[in-house]
Design an enzyme around this catalytic site. Sequence first.
Site, PDB file in Angstrom:
ATOM      1  N   ASP A   1      -6.787  -1.948   3.035  1.00 17.53           N
ATOM      2  CA  ASP A   1      -6.843  -1.345   4.113  1.00 17.53           C
ATOM      3  C   ASP A   1      -7.286  -2.093   5.150  1.00 17.53           C
ATOM      4  O   ASP A   1      -8.033  -2.953   4.949  1.00 17.53           O
ATOM      5  CB  ASP A   1      -8.054  -0.166   3.773  1.00 17.53           C
ATOM      6  CG  ASP A   1      -8.474   0.728   4.803  1.00 17.53           C
ATOM      7  OD1 ASP A   1      -7.635   1.347   5.347  1.00 17.53           O
ATOM      8  OD2 ASP A   1      -9.663   0.946   4.726  1.00 17.53           O
TER       9      ASP A   1
ATOM     10  N   ARG B   1       1.007  -1.145   0.088  1.00 23.88           N
ATOM     11  CA  ARG B   1      -0.121  -0.141   0.043  1.00 23.88           C
ATOM     12  C   ARG B   1       0.930   1.278   0.055  1.00 23.88           C
ATOM     13  O   ARG B   1       1.552   1.605   0.859  1.00 23.88           O
ATOM     14  CB  ARG B   1      -1.042   0.086   1.068  1.00 23.88           C
ATOM     15  CG  ARG B   1      -2.099   1.180   1.168  1.00 23.88           C
ATOM     16  CD  ARG B   1      -3.019   1.205   2.125  1.00 23.88           C
ATOM     17  NE  ARG B   1      -3.744   2.484   2.144  1.00 23.88           N
ATOM     18  CZ  ARG B   1      -4.814   2.787   2.918  1.00 23.88           C
ATOM     19  NH1 ARG B   1      -5.177   1.781   3.674  1.00 23.88           N
ATOM     20  NH2 ARG B   1      -5.730   3.546   2.647  1.00 23.88           N
TER      21      ARG B   1
ATOM     22  N   ARG C   1      -7.479   1.384  -3.010  1.00 25.10           N
ATOM     23  CA  ARG C   1      -6.358   1.108  -2.323  1.00 25.10           C
ATOM     24  C   ARG C   1      -6.203  -0.337  -2.495  1.00 25.10           C
ATOM     25  O   ARG C   1      -7.284  -1.353  -2.296  1.00 25.10           O
ATOM     26  CB  ARG C   1      -6.299   1.521  -0.861  1.00 25.10           C
ATOM     27  CG  ARG C   1      -7.388   0.852  -0.002  1.00 25.10           C
ATOM     28  CD  ARG C   1      -8.918   1.648  -0.047  1.00 25.10           C
ATOM     29  NE  ARG C   1      -8.795   3.020   0.025  1.00 25.10           N
ATOM     30  CZ  ARG C   1      -9.070   3.615   1.142  1.00 25.10           C
ATOM     31  NH1 ARG C   1      -9.057   2.744   2.370  1.00 25.10           N
ATOM     32  NH2 ARG C   1      -8.931   4.729   1.282  1.00 25.10           N
TER      33      ARG C   1
ATOM     34  N   ASP D   1      -8.584  -1.602   9.029  1.00 20.72           N
ATOM     35  CA  ASP D   1      -8.859  -0.727  10.053  1.00 20.72           C
ATOM     36  C   ASP D   1      -9.409  -1.194  11.422  1.00 20.72           C
ATOM     37  O   ASP D   1      -9.848  -2.417  11.332  1.00 20.72           O
ATOM     38  CB  ASP D   1     -10.295   0.064   9.628  1.00 20.72           C
ATOM     39  CG  ASP D   1     -10.026   1.056   8.523  1.00 20.72           C
ATOM     40  OD1 ASP D   1      -8.963   1.482   8.214  1.00 20.72           O
ATOM     41  OD2 ASP D   1     -11.074   1.324   7.702  1.00 20.72           O
TER      42      ASP D   1
HETATM   43  N1  PH2 Z   1     -13.574   2.014   2.366  1.00 15.14           N
HETATM   44  C1  PH2 Z   1     -13.480   3.097   2.574  1.00 15.14           C
HETATM   45  C2  PH2 Z   1     -14.246   4.170   1.618  1.00 15.14           C
HETATM   46  N2  PH2 Z   1     -15.167   3.185   1.035  1.00 15.14           N
HETATM   47  N3  PH2 Z   1     -16.529   1.264   0.571  1.00 15.14           N
HETATM   48  C3  PH2 Z   1     -16.442  -0.202   0.321  1.00 15.14           C
HETATM   49  N4  PH2 Z   1     -17.280  -0.606  -0.136  1.00 15.14           N
HETATM   50  N5  PH2 Z   1     -15.608  -0.816   1.323  1.00 15.14           N
HETATM   51  C4  PH2 Z   1     -14.636  -0.019   1.809  1.00 15.14           C
HETATM   52  O1  PH2 Z   1     -13.651  -1.074   2.763  1.00 15.14           O
HETATM   53  C5  PH2 Z   1     -14.514   1.169   1.861  1.00 15.14           C
HETATM   54  C6  PH2 Z   1     -15.394   1.915   1.128  1.00 15.14           C
HETATM   55  C7  PH2 Z   1     -12.674   3.909   3.390  1.00 15.14           C
HETATM   56  O2  PH2 Z   1     -11.421   3.254   4.046  1.00 15.14           O
HETATM   57 MG    MG Z   2     -11.142   2.182   5.835  1.00 19.32          MG
HETATM   58 MG    MG Z   3      -7.677   2.606   7.035  1.00 20.32          MG
END
Ligand code: PH2
Ligand code: MG
Ligand code: MG
Length: 157
Positions: free
Chosen positions: A99, A85, A96, A101
Amino acid sequence: VTAAYLGLGSNLGDRAALLAAAVEALDSPTHALRVSARSSVHETSPVGGPTGQPDFLNQVIAVETTLTPEELLARCLEVEASLGRAREREERWGPRAIDIDVLLYGDAVVRSETLTLPHPRLHERAFALAPLCEIAPDVVVPGRGSARELLRALVAG
Ligand code: PH2
Ligand code: MG
Ligand code: MG
């Protein structure tokens, strides 16, 4: 040991392989982390960010850890970087490769410069709540209710 929940997302490259590699890297006693449950992988439409960005694959995993919340976040960012990343070339909510979180860390409520817990948008994001409900429908999002209640409220509009 604290139970925490991590939200994984990818919408660039080999999305399924990136999620699998992230779970593999996170499940590491050396890093004081054990993956104790994983949801299925959900294909979801992008929420926010530039129009026309690719669909995501999302997954939620439960981990057991002795790391502090800040250390857990740092480990997530380290795994993101190890999987290629390039955060510095990204726009907010843009595409990305991976991710990771921190959604929940036990019943902790944290508001620091670098970390907000529970995740500030968890309660309004079906792409995180739906996989979370698969593995922990009764987990409580502090101040808001159970994952199941939140998903139901979201779906009801
Ligand atoms: N993550 C985001 C913004 N939008 N949309 C989906 N469907 N899945 C995500 O993991 C996602 C997003 C910001 O991290
Ligand atoms: Mg996120
Ligand atoms: Mg994040």
